[in-house]
Design an enzyme around this catalytic site. Structure first.
Site: not given
Lengths: 86, 248
Positions: B15-16, B65, B91, B156, B158, B160, B189
């Site tokens: 959604s984003r 998730v 994602n 984050y 770890a 990724k 981004i």
């Protein structure tokens, strides 16, 4: 209409033949209790091939939670028996 | 000719941000899109309307998730609506940046549970289907932080980096079943995640990027679309940076 009775001995024979073709293990070697991975050296991923072939042949859907239990021909027979009775 | 016509894509965290751009890019290429959202129902409804303008079928599914049962339900609901699934985009992700000495266990677990365990949960829920149909495409969203490491992002980074390892291993496991697994590693981004930083930090980030600008979500989405197309049929187990040269 009465449900057609399943000849389970014939099913077993057909399934054994199919599994033998998929795994390239001879029908003689493919004993009911033989462990696919430890005794017959069958790759665990092959369980999926077996499931896909059986589902296609008998037009059933084997529940995903049953798949990890497939370790021998005997397991397949019992899963199939359960599903064909439904 | 729309290259993804008649394909069905599932996008988590749709959604984003990057997820939203992915949903739009897939719809533009003719794919039917099911996307998950966790909190922003309003954004999800707006996106649904936008996607339908591309004459594709679209479905929004509320799901967390971190919960395996909910992930299984996402797959079932998508199959009920669209009868098949060809592409999974993992994602959904969060950040909770903090220096390690300040980080609470909850902040570690939340990030790892959403980013890494969420990727496992969704992939696990779909993989049997992909193996049976002997086709499928999985694209996992990692980050340059998973390659290069960024200060105050131990949780984050770890998670990724874990996604990259997970994807490479799975790519080898399922390659013979015509299933491809790839990873995208975006740099900075322009999304809510980056826009929430203060102006000075944003300025110094831009200066640190060789191309001197932030990336756009649609640039990441285009890479995602490419990785889902048959044009990329020989690419699997790859982690591609899209970061303006940041981690070159």
């Amino acid at each position: 209409m009465a449900k057609k009775k399943v000849d389970f001995d014939k099913v077993k024979k057909d399934v054994k033949k199919t599994i033998s073709q998929i795994t390239e293990v001879s029908e003689e070697e493919l004993k009911e209790d033989a462990d696919f991975t430890n005794e017959l050296g069958i790759d665990s991923m092959m369980a999926l091939e077996m499931v896909a072939a059986i589902e296609k042949k008998y037009k059933i859907v084997i529940p995903e939670e049953d798949i990890p239990n497939i370790r021998s021909l005997k397991n397949i027979y019992s899963i199939l028996e359960k599903n064909l009775k439904k | 000719m729309k290259e993804l016509k008649k394909r069905v894509a599932v996008v988590t965290g749709g959604s984003r941000g990057i997820g939203r751009a992915c949903c739009a890019a897939f719809a533009r290429e003719g794919a039917d899109v099911a996307f998950t959202y966790n909190k922003s129902a309003e954004n999800a409804n707006t996106l649904l309307k936008e996607l339908k303008k591309y004459n594709v079928r679209a479905k929004a599914i509320k799901a967390d998730v971190r919960d395996y049962n909910e992930c299984q339900s996402v797959i079932k609901k998508t199959l009920n609506s669209f009868s098949k699934i060809d592409i999974l985009i993992n994602n959904a992700g969060i950040v909770k940046d903090k220096a390690l000495f300040m980080m609470k266990p909850d902040e570690w677990h939340d990030v790892v549970d959403t980013n890494l365990n969420g990727t496992f949960n969704m992939t696990r829920a779909v993989i049997t289907l992909f193996l049976k149909q002997k086709s499928g495409c999985i694209i996992n969203m990692s980050s340059v932080s998973g390659i290069a490491g960024i200060a105050r992002q131990t949780n984050y980074s770890a998670s990724k980096a874990g996604i990259i390892g997970f994807s490479r291993s799975l790519a080898k496991e399922v390659a013979s079943y015509n299933i491809r697994v790839n990873v995208i590693c975006p740099g900075y981004i322009e999304t809510d995640m980056v826009n929430s930083l203060n102006a000075n930090i944003k300025k110094s980030i831009k200066e640190s990027i060789p191309v001197k600008r932030l990336g756009r979500a649609d640039e990441v989405a285009q890479l995602c679309v490419f990785l889902a197309m048959d044009k990329s049929s020989y690419i699997t187990g790859e982690a591609i940076r899209i970061d303006g040269g940041l981690a070159a």
